[in-house]
Design a protein around this motif. Structure first.
Motif, PDB file in Angstrom:
ATOM      1  N   PRO A  28      -0.974  -3.612  -1.827  1.00  0.00           N
ATOM      2  CA  PRO A  28      -1.593  -2.404  -2.031  1.00  0.00           C
ATOM      3  C   PRO A  28      -0.460  -1.569  -2.702  1.00  0.00           C
ATOM      4  CG  PRO A  28      -2.068  -3.767   0.174  1.00  0.00           C
ATOM      5  CD  PRO A  28      -1.109  -4.431  -0.704  1.00  0.00           C
ATOM      6  N   LYS A  29      -0.541  -0.395  -2.346  1.00  0.00           N
ATOM      7  CA  LYS A  29       0.015   0.533  -2.098  1.00  0.00           C
ATOM      8  C   LYS A  29       0.506   1.457  -0.971  1.00  0.00           C
ATOM      9  CE  LYS A  29       0.604   0.312  -7.747  1.00  0.00           C
ATOM     10  NZ  LYS A  29       0.554   1.023  -8.763  1.00  0.00           N
ATOM     11  N   VAL A  30       1.362   2.501  -1.175  1.00  0.00           N
ATOM     12  CA  VAL A  30       1.745   3.070  -0.109  1.00  0.00           C
ATOM     13  C   VAL A  30       2.459   4.636  -0.411  1.00  0.00           C
ATOM     14  CG1 VAL A  30       3.155   4.102   1.948  1.00  0.00           C
ATOM     15  CG2 VAL A  30       1.429   2.121   2.762  1.00  0.00           C
ATOM     16  N   ASN A  31       2.219   5.338  -0.689  1.00  0.00           N
ATOM     17  CA  ASN A  31       2.931   6.716  -1.275  1.00  0.00           C
ATOM     18  C   ASN A  31       2.982   6.437  -2.728  1.00  0.00           C
ATOM     19  OD1 ASN A  31       2.500   8.390   1.165  1.00  0.00           O
ATOM     20  ND2 ASN A  31       5.177   7.526   1.273  1.00  0.00           N
ATOM     21  N   GLY A  32       2.503   5.746  -3.641  1.00  0.00           N
ATOM     22  CA  GLY A  32       1.955   5.526  -4.789  1.00  0.00           C
ATOM     23  C   GLY A  32       3.080   4.534  -5.460  1.00  0.00           C
ATOM     24  N   LYS A  33       3.367   4.088  -4.043  1.00  0.00           N
ATOM     25  CA  LYS A  33       4.814   2.800  -4.502  1.00  0.00           C
ATOM     26  C   LYS A  33       4.104   1.206  -3.434  1.00  0.00           C
ATOM     27  CE  LYS A  33       9.681   1.607  -2.889  1.00  0.00           C
ATOM     28  NZ  LYS A  33      11.052   1.776  -2.382  1.00  0.00           N
TER      29      LYS A  33
END
Length: 426
Positions: A28-33
């Motif tokens: 998964p990604k959070v804030n694109g990271k």
């Protein structure tokens, strides 16, 4: 000696023999990271190869319909047999001693039919204090069903005052104390809360010497620790597949039944047609004739759409091998412990790792008591791309799964943790 630098962590990654398997998973990604994922002890990441295994079933269903049972590339009627060899290596069993079916607590209930057989004064079950709630509920309902009071029939091994883990000698002492009233020992092989690994070999032998059956809930052990269920003479075991074995949410469970019980015609069990003699299964005979081996405990035909993701993962485990996984597991867990210690020194924090420090008594989890911190720190970690697990009152569980976690993840986590505490305590 370890070092708390990005360059050093990257150097460890360059030496990692199974580093390429990180690319086999979807993060998964959070804030694109891409996140740092520490909750493989709750739900493993999805392997990229899983979709192809599921799509194969869907395609066969679309093109063959009912004929897929016999004419699919992997025929559905014996789909579960593909698990026997690779899964037996994961849990240290003979191929005939393992199979897959149902879900974990369902399987424990079914195995209790065979292995919880109270009679006379031998009716008590020994389990650990603070077992996973589902196990507690299962045991309570089983003893009530047999006409006993759970407060009397269920005996818990407790932690000593002020200690986080159960002492091995206290388990053996409690077995002695219950004595000839002990019908069954059923403990989680790895405690879900603290990450403590129990000495299953010694406990099994000691309880059996007192006349009890011994089973293990391996939800946090399968795919995580070295198991030798056959050689340890374990009577039975069950595990879920969606934690360290990455089969998807709520997916099918595996079971182990020792070979010594396979030929016992008096062994009670709840029967169904998929446990019936497979050569005669479709003759629809009125009398049950159990398949020889763990498959004789199956009841219904298997949900192959659910089995497909598990098969994808099991075949990956077969490629990697448990020895390579455990070698990295021990190193990356120790590095995470080092990082926690370094951050604690840098900010004068108060962390307490409640998982045993002895590598023999722990696996791929560190449970960290954050004294002086609250859920705000957990929320900060989650919002900043560190997916971890919160347990009341203020424990975070960190599982650096060796298949997809990197040493650089451990370093980066330390930096996020440090920034979070500093932001909350300016």
């Amino acid at each position: 000696m370890f070092q708390n630098t990005r360059e050093y962590a990257q150097q460890l990654d360059s030496q990692d023999k199974i580093a390429q398997y990180r690319n086999e998973f979807i993060f998964p990604k959070v804030n694109g990271k891409q996140v740092i994922y520490f909750t493989g002890n709750s739900l493993g990441l999805q392997p990229k190869r899983t979709k192809a295994y599921v799509d194969e079933i869907m395609s066969d269903w679309a093109n063959l319909a009912v004929e897929g049972h016999f004419y699919a590339e992997k025929p559905w009627w014996d789909y579960q047999e593909r698990f026997a060899n690779p899964l037996s290596k994961v849990v240290g069993a003979l191929p005939s001693e393992v199979t897959v079916m149902n879900t974990l607590t369902v399987n424990l209930h079914l195995l209790m039919v065979s292995f919880y057989r109270p009679h006379g004064k031998r009716y008590k079950i020994l389990c650990e204090e603070k077992a996973f709630p589902s196990d507690q509920y299962m045991l309570q309902s089983q003893v009530k069903f047999r006409g006993y009071n759970p407060k009397d029939a269920i005996v818990e091994i407790k932690r000593r005052e002020g200690e986080h883990n159960i002492r091995h000698e206290d388990i053996l002492a409690k077995i002695d104390e219950v004595g000839d009233e002990l019908a069954l020992v059923l403990i989680g092989g790895v405690n879900y809360y603290t990450g403590q690994v129990f000495d299953m070999k010694t406990i099994t032998a000691y309880a059996q010497s007192k006349g009890a059956f011994v089973g293990w809930d391996l939800a946090h052990a399968a795919g995580n620790i070295k198991l030798d269920l056959h050689d340890w003479n374990v009577d039975f075991a069950a595990w879920c597949s969606y934690k360290y074995m990455n089969s998807g949410p709520g997916n099918v469970s595996g079971i182990f039944v020792h070979q010594m019980h396979h030929a016992d015609p008096e062994m009670p069990r709840f029967a169904g047609w998929w446990g019936h003699n497979k050569e005669r299964r479709f003759k629809m005979e009125p009398q049950f004739d159990a398949v020889h081996g763990a498959e004789g405990w199956q009841i219904s035909n298997l949900p192959v759409i659910s089995l497909a993701p598990y098969l994808a993962s099991v075949e990956m485990f077969d490629e990697v091998g448990m020895d390579a996984l455990i070698e990295k597991r021990d190193k990356i867990t120790s590095y995470l412990e080092f990082i926690l210690g370094e951050i604690q020194k840098e900010i004068n924090g108060d962390f307490e790792v409640i998982t045993p420090s002895n590598p023999v008594e722990r696996a791929c989890q560190l449970s960290v008591y954050l004294h002086g911190e609250g859920r705000n720190l957990f929320d900060y970690l989650m919002k900043n791309g560190v997916i971890t697990d919160w347990r009341e009152p203020n424990v975070i569980r960190l599982a650096p799964v060796p298949l997809y976690c990197s040493f650089e993840d451990m370093y980066e986590f330390g930096q996020v943790l440090k920034a979070g505490i500093q932001a909350l305590h300016p």
